[in-house]
Design a protein around this motif. Structure first.
Motif: not given
Length: 146
Positions: A87-91, A97-98, A117-118, A122-124
């Motif tokens: 998957f791809r997403a935004t936070v 990327h995950g 995820v990476r 992004a993990v933070r």
């Protein structure tokens, strides 16, 4: 229900942000291994609560790939049918990327779920957003309360 059917139903439910459609896909004792927590989230109610937070947190979430096979489970080391959903997403402005690794029991329901995820930034961002959501939903205590 086969594991392939479950994976497709899972993917559709997440993409439609349909939390109710996820419930029958999980075993009662599902374990979700998160990239931001050392111990797994355990049990259908807690995992569904977490998914409620995740579905609100991810922006522009989309699956971009799918792989199937088998993998050893964390609980008992048994080999289980497995699907990897890329998957791809935004936070909070950070692109993620995950992968979601779904592992199935003999009835085709998800018994273990691992998220990776990476990148680290992004993990933070994901960790902070999910913790805030879990606290707001009363699923975990506020760490600020000591």
């Amino acid at each position: 229900m086969t594991s392939a059917d479950t994976a497709e139903r899972f993917r559709t439910a997440v993409e439609k942000r349909d939390l109710a459609a996820l419930e029958p896909l999980f075993t009662e004792d599902i374990r979700l291994y998160s990239p931001v927590k050392f111990t797994p989230f355990e049990g259908r109610p807690m995992v569904l609560g977490l998914f409620g937070v995740l579905l609100r947190t991810f922006e522009d979430f989309r699956y971009v790939g799918q792989l199937d096979g088998t993998a050893e489970t964390a609980v008992d080391g048994a080999t289980a049918p497995s699907e990897i959903l890329v998957f791809r997403a935004t936070v909070n402005g950070k692109e993620i990327h995950g992968i979601d690794l779904l592992q199935f029991d003999e009835s085709g329901r998800v018994k273990e779920f691992t998220v990776m995820v990476r990148p680290l930034s992004a993990v933070r961002a994901l960790s902070d957003a999910v913790l805030a959501g879990l606290v707001a939903d009363g699923l975990v205590p506020d760490p600020a309360d000591g």
